[in-house]
Design a protein around this motif. Structure first.
Motif, mmCIF file in Angstrom:
data_model
loop_
_atom_site.group_PDB
_atom_site.id
_atom_site.type_symbol
_atom_site.label_atom_id
_atom_site.label_comp_id
_atom_site.label_asym_id
_atom_site.label_seq_id
_atom_site.Cartn_x
_atom_site.Cartn_y
_atom_site.Cartn_z
ATOM 1 N N TYR A 1 81.129 84.021 -33.044
ATOM 2 C CA TYR A 1 81.512 83.592 -31.695
ATOM 3 C C TYR A 1 81.628 82.078 -31.652
ATOM 4 O O TYR A 1 80.820 81.366 -32.244
ATOM 5 C CB TYR A 1 80.446 84.071 -30.705
ATOM 6 C CG TYR A 1 80.772 83.859 -29.238
ATOM 7 C CD1 TYR A 1 81.573 84.766 -28.547
ATOM 8 C CD2 TYR A 1 80.276 82.758 -28.546
ATOM 9 C CE1 TYR A 1 81.865 84.580 -27.204
ATOM 10 C CE2 TYR A 1 80.561 82.562 -27.207
ATOM 11 C CZ TYR A 1 81.359 83.483 -26.533
ATOM 12 O OH TYR A 1 81.650 83.290 -25.203
ATOM 13 N N LEU A 2 82.651 81.583 -30.937
ATOM 14 C CA LEU A 2 82.869 80.143 -30.774
ATOM 15 C C LEU A 2 83.034 79.452 -32.119
ATOM 16 O O LEU A 2 82.282 78.534 -32.468
ATOM 17 C CB LEU A 2 81.733 79.504 -29.972
ATOM 18 C CG LEU A 2 81.960 79.360 -28.470
ATOM 19 C CD1 LEU A 2 80.727 78.773 -27.798
ATOM 20 C CD2 LEU A 2 83.173 78.494 -28.161
ATOM 21 N N LYS B 1 88.676 82.034 -27.462
ATOM 22 C CA LYS B 1 88.955 81.920 -26.029
ATOM 23 C C LYS B 1 90.400 81.476 -25.808
ATOM 24 O O LYS B 1 90.851 80.511 -26.430
ATOM 25 C CB LYS B 1 87.969 80.943 -25.384
ATOM 26 C CG LYS B 1 86.535 81.450 -25.415
ATOM 27 C CD LYS B 1 85.568 80.395 -24.923
ATOM 28 C CE LYS B 1 84.155 80.940 -24.906
ATOM 29 N NZ LYS B 1 83.711 81.442 -26.223
ATOM 30 N N LEU C 1 82.506 76.230 -21.603
ATOM 31 C CA LEU C 1 81.850 75.657 -22.784
ATOM 32 C C LEU C 1 80.509 75.002 -22.463
ATOM 33 O O LEU C 1 79.630 74.925 -23.333
ATOM 34 C CB LEU C 1 82.792 74.625 -23.415
ATOM 35 C CG LEU C 1 82.363 73.989 -24.728
ATOM 36 C CD1 LEU C 1 82.201 75.048 -25.820
ATOM 37 C CD2 LEU C 1 83.380 72.929 -25.151
ATOM 38 N N TYR D 1 77.220 76.539 -23.667
ATOM 39 C CA TYR D 1 77.062 76.652 -25.113
ATOM 40 C C TYR D 1 76.734 75.314 -25.770
ATOM 41 O O TYR D 1 76.160 75.287 -26.863
ATOM 42 C CB TYR D 1 78.339 77.248 -25.723
ATOM 43 C CG TYR D 1 78.667 78.615 -25.180
ATOM 44 C CD1 TYR D 1 77.900 79.728 -25.529
ATOM 45 C CD2 TYR D 1 79.725 78.791 -24.303
ATOM 46 C CE1 TYR D 1 78.191 80.982 -25.025
ATOM 47 C CE2 TYR D 1 80.028 80.054 -23.795
ATOM 48 C CZ TYR D 1 79.257 81.142 -24.148
ATOM 49 O OH TYR D 1 79.542 82.382 -23.645
ATOM 50 N N TYR E 1 74.968 77.001 -31.883
ATOM 51 C CA TYR E 1 76.393 76.649 -31.867
ATOM 52 C C TYR E 1 76.617 75.204 -32.291
ATOM 53 O O TYR E 1 77.497 74.923 -33.124
ATOM 54 C CB TYR E 1 76.984 76.903 -30.478
ATOM 55 C CG TYR E 1 77.051 78.365 -30.130
ATOM 56 C CD1 TYR E 1 77.760 79.263 -30.918
ATOM 57 C CD2 TYR E 1 76.374 78.856 -29.020
ATOM 58 C CE1 TYR E 1 77.803 80.618 -30.619
ATOM 59 C CE2 TYR E 1 76.412 80.211 -28.703
ATOM 60 C CZ TYR E 1 77.128 81.085 -29.500
ATOM 61 O OH TYR E 1 77.167 82.421 -29.201
ATOM 62 N N TRP F 1 78.906 73.751 -35.387
ATOM 63 C CA TRP F 1 80.007 72.788 -35.266
ATOM 64 C C TRP F 1 79.757 71.551 -36.114
ATOM 65 O O TRP F 1 80.696 70.996 -36.685
ATOM 66 C CB TRP F 1 80.211 72.418 -33.799
ATOM 67 C CG TRP F 1 80.509 73.611 -32.928
ATOM 68 C CD1 TRP F 1 81.155 74.757 -33.301
ATOM 69 C CD2 TRP F 1 80.151 73.782 -31.553
ATOM 70 N NE1 TRP F 1 81.224 75.633 -32.240
ATOM 71 C CE2 TRP F 1 80.619 75.060 -31.164
ATOM 72 C CE3 TRP F 1 79.490 72.991 -30.620
ATOM 73 C CZ2 TRP F 1 80.436 75.555 -29.866
ATOM 74 C CZ3 TRP F 1 79.313 73.469 -29.330
ATOM 75 C CH2 TRP F 1 79.784 74.738 -28.964
ATOM 76 N N LEU G 1 88.275 75.016 -30.364
ATOM 77 C CA LEU G 1 87.606 76.262 -30.009
ATOM 78 C C LEU G 1 88.425 77.143 -29.078
ATOM 79 O O LEU G 1 88.085 78.319 -28.887
ATOM 80 C CB LEU G 1 86.261 75.957 -29.338
ATOM 81 C CG LEU G 1 85.222 75.229 -30.204
ATOM 82 C CD1 LEU G 1 84.004 74.872 -29.358
ATOM 83 C CD2 LEU G 1 84.817 76.085 -31.397
ATOM 84 N N TYR G 2 89.486 76.607 -28.500
ATOM 85 C CA TYR G 2 90.289 77.341 -27.519
ATOM 86 C C TYR G 2 91.750 77.376 -27.940
ATOM 87 O O TYR G 2 92.248 76.447 -28.586
ATOM 88 C CB TYR G 2 90.215 76.662 -26.146
ATOM 89 C CG TYR G 2 88.917 76.832 -25.413
ATOM 90 C CD1 TYR G 2 88.811 77.690 -24.325
ATOM 91 C CD2 TYR G 2 87.780 76.129 -25.800
ATOM 92 C CE1 TYR G 2 87.613 77.841 -23.637
ATOM 93 C CE2 TYR G 2 86.579 76.271 -25.126
ATOM 94 C CZ TYR G 2 86.505 77.121 -24.051
ATOM 95 O OH TYR G 2 85.318 77.271 -23.369
#
Length: 288
Positions: free
Chosen positions: A160-161, A185, A203, A206, A212, A216, A238-239
């Protein structure tokens, strides 16, 4: 894992929190939405938040082919024996259509949080003893150790993410067989300021969770990227936002990096407990 699961989930799925609602008044809408998602061509639905097997039943009852998975069931909030019993009930009603997505959640959310990797291994041991097949569970894996565990003790990983760069690293660790189904996303908005504003609204939570932010940092971002709601660089990584071509290209980047399936979370300003059905239709149209 066998090719069968990859075929079942297809290339595209939907990740959503509202679809796991336990409010009886919402069951008709959830059932109707699940049937439409199947009709739109999505192969899977991933129930966001701290979901459980029972949350999948309204969607499975309303469809004939859709795979439904938890994304995720927290190992801290659901006893392994109870989870195995719940899995068995869903499996009896809808053989082969449910995937148990598991994760360790976050220290800020789970009071019991300690030695998360060891706790996850022990949880998988208990599921083995209770008869839950390894091929019917997936792990929310970000770091190398848990990704390897996803290959050794589960059917694959549901990160996720993450970014395409994470997906490429994950594929190297998993190898070719296990399912790799990252979440992405999607903001169906062409105005950069509006798109990034919508993205940052989601966001924000998170950015406070070390699981997370550490992920990153491993990907080359810095602490500066986490300030002020997230840098443009972080948001854009991320999007998927923009016009149809830009969104489709961003989704394709995950497949080029080694993903088998992408779980799409539509972010269009719809409250988290509501269903962004028009957004799902728009995304299905651009994917077609």
């Amino acid at each position: 894992m066998s090719i069968a699961l990859k075929d079942k989930v297809g290339r595209y799925g939907i990740w959503n929190v509202g679809l796991r609602s336990e409010d009886p008044a919402l069951r008709p809408e959830i059932a109707d939405a699940a049937a439409e998602l199947e009709e739109l061509g999505y192969g899977a639905v991933w129930l966001g938040g701290n979901s459980a097997p029972a949350n999948a039943l309204p969607l499975l009852d309303a469809t004939s082919r859709l795979t439904v998975g938890t994304s995720i069931q927290s190992i801290w909030q659901h006893d392994a024996q109870a989870a195995a019993a719940a899995f068995a009930e869903v499996e009896k009603a809808h053989p082969g259509r449910f995937q148990l997505g598991l994760g360790v959640s976050h220290a800020r959310i789970a009071e019991q949080y300690r030695r998360p990797y060891s706790a996850l291994v022990e949880y998988l041991d208990a599921l083995d003893a209770a008869g839950v097949p390894s091929g019917r569970r997936l792990l929310a894996a970000l770091g190398p150790k848990t990704l390897q565990l996803s290959a050794d003790r589960a059917a694959g990983a549901i990160p996720y993410l993450v970014t395409p760069e994470h997906t490429a690293r994950a594929r190297e660790i998993l190898g070719e067989g296990p399912l790799l189904a990252p979440e992405l996303k999607v903001v169906p908005e062409t105005d950069p300021d509006r798109a990034r504003t919508l993205a940052r609204e989601v966001l924000a939570m998170y950015l406070t969770l070390p699981n997370y932010t550490n992920s990153w940092l491993r990907l080359g971002f810095t602490e500066d990227d986490f300030a002020s709601g997230g840098s443009d660089r972080l948001v854009d990584a991320l999007y998927a936002w923009g016009d149809e071509n830009r969104i489709r290209a961003r989704i394709d980047a995950f497949f080029d990096a080694g993903a088998d399936h992408v779980a799409l979370q539509v972010v269009d300003g719809t409250p988290m407990d509501k269903l962004p059905r028009e957004g799902w239709r728009r995304v299905a149209a651009l994917l077609a």
